[in-house]
Motif scaffolding. Structure first.
Motif, PDB file in Angstrom:
ATOM      1  N   PRO A 112       0.825  -1.202   0.000  1.00 41.57           N
ATOM      2  CA  PRO A 112       0.000   0.000   0.000  1.00 41.57           C
ATOM      3  C   PRO A 112       0.861   1.255   0.000  1.00 41.57           C
ATOM      4  CG  PRO A 112       0.038  -1.001   2.179  1.00 41.57           C
ATOM      5  CD  PRO A 112       0.716  -1.970   1.261  1.00 41.57           C
ATOM      6  N   ASP A 113       0.365   2.299  -0.653  1.00 37.86           N
ATOM      7  CA  ASP A 113       1.037   3.595  -0.700  1.00 37.86           C
ATOM      8  C   ASP A 113       0.217   4.558   0.143  1.00 37.86           C
ATOM      9  OD1 ASP A 113       1.889   6.220  -1.434  1.00 37.86           O
ATOM     10  OD2 ASP A 113       2.706   5.435  -3.302  1.00 37.86           O
ATOM     11  N   ALA A 114       0.739   4.948   1.291  1.00 42.46           N
ATOM     12  CA  ALA A 114      -0.027   5.739   2.252  1.00 42.46           C
ATOM     13  C   ALA A 114      -0.348   7.135   1.757  1.00 42.46           C
ATOM     14  CB  ALA A 114       0.725   5.824   3.578  1.00 42.46           C
ATOM     15  N   ALA A 115       0.348   7.620   0.742  1.00 41.07           N
ATOM     16  CA  ALA A 115       0.047   8.932   0.165  1.00 41.07           C
ATOM     17  C   ALA A 115      -0.923   8.833  -1.001  1.00 41.07           C
ATOM     18  CB  ALA A 115       1.337   9.616  -0.297  1.00 41.07           C
ATOM     19  N   LYS A 116      -1.252   7.608  -1.384  1.00 40.82           N
ATOM     20  CA  LYS A 116      -2.127   7.393  -2.540  1.00 40.82           C
ATOM     21  C   LYS A 116      -3.505   6.899  -2.116  1.00 40.82           C
ATOM     22  CE  LYS A 116      -1.654   5.715  -7.270  1.00 40.82           C
ATOM     23  NZ  LYS A 116      -0.849   4.907  -8.204  1.00 40.82           N
ATOM     24  N   TRP A 117      -3.550   6.072  -1.109  1.00 41.81           N
ATOM     25  CA  TRP A 117      -4.818   5.657  -0.512  1.00 41.81           C
ATOM     26  C   TRP A 117      -4.599   5.334   0.957  1.00 41.81           C
ATOM     27  CZ3 TRP A 117      -6.143   1.448   2.382  1.00 41.81           C
ATOM     28  CH2 TRP A 117      -7.475   1.414   2.805  1.00 41.81           C
ATOM     29  N   GLY A 118      -5.508   5.806   1.785  1.00 39.12           N
ATOM     30  CA  GLY A 118      -5.572   5.338   3.158  1.00 39.12           C
ATOM     31  C   GLY A 118      -4.828   6.139   4.187  1.00 39.12           C
ATOM     32  N   GLY A 119      -3.756   6.854   3.771  1.00 37.21           N
ATOM     33  CA  GLY A 119      -2.928   7.463   4.784  1.00 37.21           C
ATOM     34  C   GLY A 119      -2.471   6.413   5.782  1.00 37.21           C
ATOM     35  N   ILE A 120      -2.302   6.817   7.023  1.00 40.25           N
ATOM     36  CA  ILE A 120      -1.965   5.851   8.066  1.00 40.25           C
ATOM     37  C   ILE A 120      -3.219   5.144   8.568  1.00 40.25           C
ATOM     38  CG2 ILE A 120      -1.135   5.671  10.450  1.00 40.25           C
ATOM     39  CD1 ILE A 120       0.972   7.776   9.670  1.00 40.25           C
ATOM     40  N   SER A 121      -4.318   5.883   8.659  1.00 37.74           N
ATOM     41  CA  SER A 121      -5.555   5.302   9.184  1.00 37.74           C
ATOM     42  C   SER A 121      -6.015   4.098   8.379  1.00 37.74           C
ATOM     43  CB  SER A 121      -6.656   6.370   9.204  1.00 37.74           C
ATOM     44  OG  SER A 121      -6.337   7.417  10.084  1.00 37.74           O
ATOM     45  N   GLY A 122      -5.998   4.210   7.058  1.00 39.82           N
ATOM     46  CA  GLY A 122      -6.433   3.104   6.222  1.00 39.82           C
ATOM     47  C   GLY A 122      -5.410   1.998   6.128  1.00 39.82           C
ATOM     48  N   CYS A 123      -4.129   2.376   6.075  1.00 40.18           N
ATOM     49  CA  CYS A 123      -3.086   1.375   5.853  1.00 40.18           C
ATOM     50  C   CYS A 123      -2.820   0.512   7.079  1.00 40.18           C
ATOM     51  CB  CYS A 123      -1.794   2.050   5.394  1.00 40.18           C
ATOM     52  SG  CYS A 123      -1.858   2.655   3.687  1.00 40.18           S
ATOM     53  N   LEU A 124      -3.071   1.021   8.278  1.00 45.32           N
ATOM     54  CA  LEU A 124      -2.793   0.227   9.469  1.00 45.32           C
ATOM     55  C   LEU A 124      -3.538  -1.107   9.439  1.00 45.32           C
ATOM     56  CD1 LEU A 124      -2.745   2.819  12.389  1.00 45.32           C
ATOM     57  CD2 LEU A 124      -0.840   1.419  11.578  1.00 45.32           C
ATOM     58  N   ARG A 125      -4.814  -1.063   9.074  1.00 46.99           N
ATOM     59  CA  ARG A 125      -5.582  -2.306   9.019  1.00 46.99           C
ATOM     60  C   ARG A 125      -5.048  -3.229   7.929  1.00 46.99           C
ATOM     61  NH1 ARG A 125     -11.963  -2.828   7.396  1.00 46.99           N
ATOM     62  NH2 ARG A 125     -11.680  -4.804   6.305  1.00 46.99           N
ATOM     63  N   VAL A 126      -4.672  -2.663   6.794  1.00 46.84           N
ATOM     64  CA  VAL A 126      -4.126  -3.475   5.704  1.00 46.84           C
ATOM     65  C   VAL A 126      -2.830  -4.149   6.144  1.00 46.84           C
ATOM     66  CG1 VAL A 126      -3.112  -3.388   3.391  1.00 46.84           C
ATOM     67  CG2 VAL A 126      -5.182  -2.070   3.900  1.00 46.84           C
ATOM     68  N   ILE A 127      -1.994  -3.414   6.823  1.00 41.94           N
ATOM     69  CA  ILE A 127      -0.719  -3.967   7.275  1.00 41.94           C
ATOM     70  C   ILE A 127      -0.946  -5.110   8.260  1.00 41.94           C
ATOM     71  CG2 ILE A 127       1.411  -3.454   8.527  1.00 41.94           C
ATOM     72  CD1 ILE A 127       1.026  -0.520   7.465  1.00 41.94           C
ATOM     73  N   ARG A 128      -1.854  -4.902   9.200  1.00 42.65           N
ATOM     74  CA  ARG A 128      -2.130  -5.951  10.173  1.00 42.65           C
ATOM     75  C   ARG A 128      -2.653  -7.206   9.474  1.00 42.65           C
ATOM     76  NH1 ARG A 128      -6.463  -7.697  13.438  1.00 42.65           N
ATOM     77  NH2 ARG A 128      -5.721  -8.653  15.371  1.00 42.65           N
ATOM     78  N   SER A 129      -3.576  -7.030   8.514  1.00 41.54           N
ATOM     79  CA  SER A 129      -4.119  -8.186   7.793  1.00 41.54           C
ATOM     80  C   SER A 129      -3.018  -8.889   7.000  1.00 41.54           C
ATOM     81  CB  SER A 129      -5.234  -7.729   6.848  1.00 41.54           C
ATOM     82  OG  SER A 129      -6.318  -7.179   7.561  1.00 41.54           O
ATOM     83  N   THR A 130      -2.116  -8.110   6.426  1.00 44.63           N
ATOM     84  CA  THR A 130      -0.987  -8.678   5.687  1.00 44.63           C
ATOM     85  C   THR A 130      -0.115  -9.531   6.590  1.00 44.63           C
ATOM     86  OG1 THR A 130      -0.960  -6.805   4.133  1.00 44.63           O
ATOM     87  CG2 THR A 130       1.071  -8.091   4.347  1.00 44.63           C
TER      88      THR A 130
END
Length: 393
Positions: A284-302
């Motif tokens: 995920p690219d935090a400046a393209k979608w999600g910022g930190i708020s959206g990416c945190l969940r993606v990272i945990r799921s990964t």
């Protein structure tokens, strides 16, 4: 394994005083080439959010393509998002990310621009998280519950022309891993890989990025030719909108692990990509979608799925630092992507990321992302860079 939102340091609410957006463009002498397009300058769209106490946080919006895209994304912030945020009480950035996404969902659909809206919201989210960490007096990586500021990094953006010289330079600067752009013809790609593998030796990490260059039949023919180079991953060999079944077919036959995620947007889409098992590396690219708020969940799921999280990033220094802190906070075996191509809007802002020791960087303990952009100095450097490029041309 604790949830990140369970170990994050708690900070009191704030009130947004003002939201500002700043478009910067720096001319470059050597264009940055991908299989789908060329960058003739380096843009950066910086977002600053200042609270009612006068504390400011900084974020960055992805704006590499199209060439006119930076100004457009900035206009979305100034005309749509800033009026929504000014005077708003912020208990937590994740709530604002959710609220902005929901409030602009129909507008994004009506205008046919879900991407630019998501990117603008991502930049605002990064600024709010930086602000939150600064208010706490903590580096962002520590606010998010990280235990170490030391992370591995790799040199990215290696063009089909001039990559050998650039890799030699980056080796001198402490890099131990590299990523080459491919998709410029099989013979050329393979020859470049041979040269780079000879330069870096058999044990250093080497990856490739095809930037969505191939259809499935072509990719199936090409991937066996990549096997001799002991690649860490093959990034975006297919178009990001191709069915996951095609990615699974390619993954099943590829001797090289597949990577992707920079062009995935939304939790449902990421969940499906992770569940498909087609990707060994999620980016995920935090400046393209999600910022930190959206990416945190993606990272945990990964990480729960035993896959590797590597932040994708190719922009200025503010977004790069945010990506670095996010990686440091979440851990795992991923590496920070650092673009190798000249970009003053990266190097003037990336703070400690200029110093690598054995392929790793340390972020330090300065509050937030650790730097405070000086826009006056940045614009002066841009004028100097423009004069230098004009002289060369």
């Amino acid at each position: 394994m604790k949830r990140i939102d369970e170990i994050e340091v708690q900070v009191g609410p704030l009130t947004v005083g003002r939201v500002e957006v700043h478009v910067l463009r720096c001319p470059i002498a050597t264009p940055v080439r991908t299989s789908f397009g060329t960058m003739h300058d380096r843009p950066a769209v910086l977002v600053s959010v200042t609270d009612s106490d006068g504390c400011t946080g900084w974020g960055e919006i992805w704006s590499n393509f199209p060439a006119c895209g930076a100004e457009h994304r900035a206009a979305i912030v100034s005309t749509v998002l800033a009026p929504m945020l000014t005077g708003c009480r912020v208990a937590h950035p994740t709530e604002i990310f959710r609220d902005l996404t929901e409030a602009t969902a129909v507008l994004a659909l009506q205008s046919g621009e879900p991407g630019p809206f998501a990117q603008a919201i991502a930049g605002v989210d990064l600024a709010l998280w930086d602000l939150r960490a600064r208010r706490a007096g903590l580096p962002l990586w520590k606010l998010l519950g990280g235990s170490s500021d030391n992370i591995p990094a790799y040199a990215s953006g290696l063009n089909p022309v001039g990559s050998a010289e650039l890799v030699a330079e980056k080796l001198e600067r402490g890099y131990e891993a590299f990523k080459l752009k491919v998709g410029f013809g099989v013979e050329r790609d393979v020859n470049n890989l041979k040269i780079l593998r000879e330069i870096i030796g058999p044990n250093r990490r080497l990856m490739v990025d095809a930037n969505q260059a191939w259809a499935l039949p072509q990719a199936l023919e090409i991937v066996p030719l990549l096997a001799p180079f002991n690649l860490g991953w093959l990034e975006e060999p297919l178009r990001c909108d191709r069915p996951l079944s095609e990615w699974q077919t390619l993954a099943d036959s590829s001797p090289v692990p597949l990577a992707g995620g920079e062009n995935i947007a939304g939790h449902d889409e990421f969940d499906a990509a992770i569940a498909s098992r087609a990707f060994a590396v999620i980016q995920p690219d935090a400046a393209k979608w999600g910022g930190i708020s959206g990416c945190l969940r993606v990272i945990r799921s990964t990480q729960v799925a035993a896959l590797t999280y590597c932040p994708h990033y190719l922009g200025g220094g503010v977004g790069l630092l945010a990506s670095a802190h996010l990686l440091a906070a979440t851990g795992g075996d991923g590496m920070l992507e650092i673009d190798s191509n000249p970009n003053p809007l990266r190097t003037l802002l990336h703070g400690p990321l200029d110093t690598l020791v054995n392929g790793r960087v340390s972020l330090g303990n300065a509050p937030g992302i650790g730097i405070e952009p000086n826009l006056t100095e940045l614009r002066e450097h841009i004028r100097e860079a423009a004069a230098s490029v004009d002289a060369v041309r």
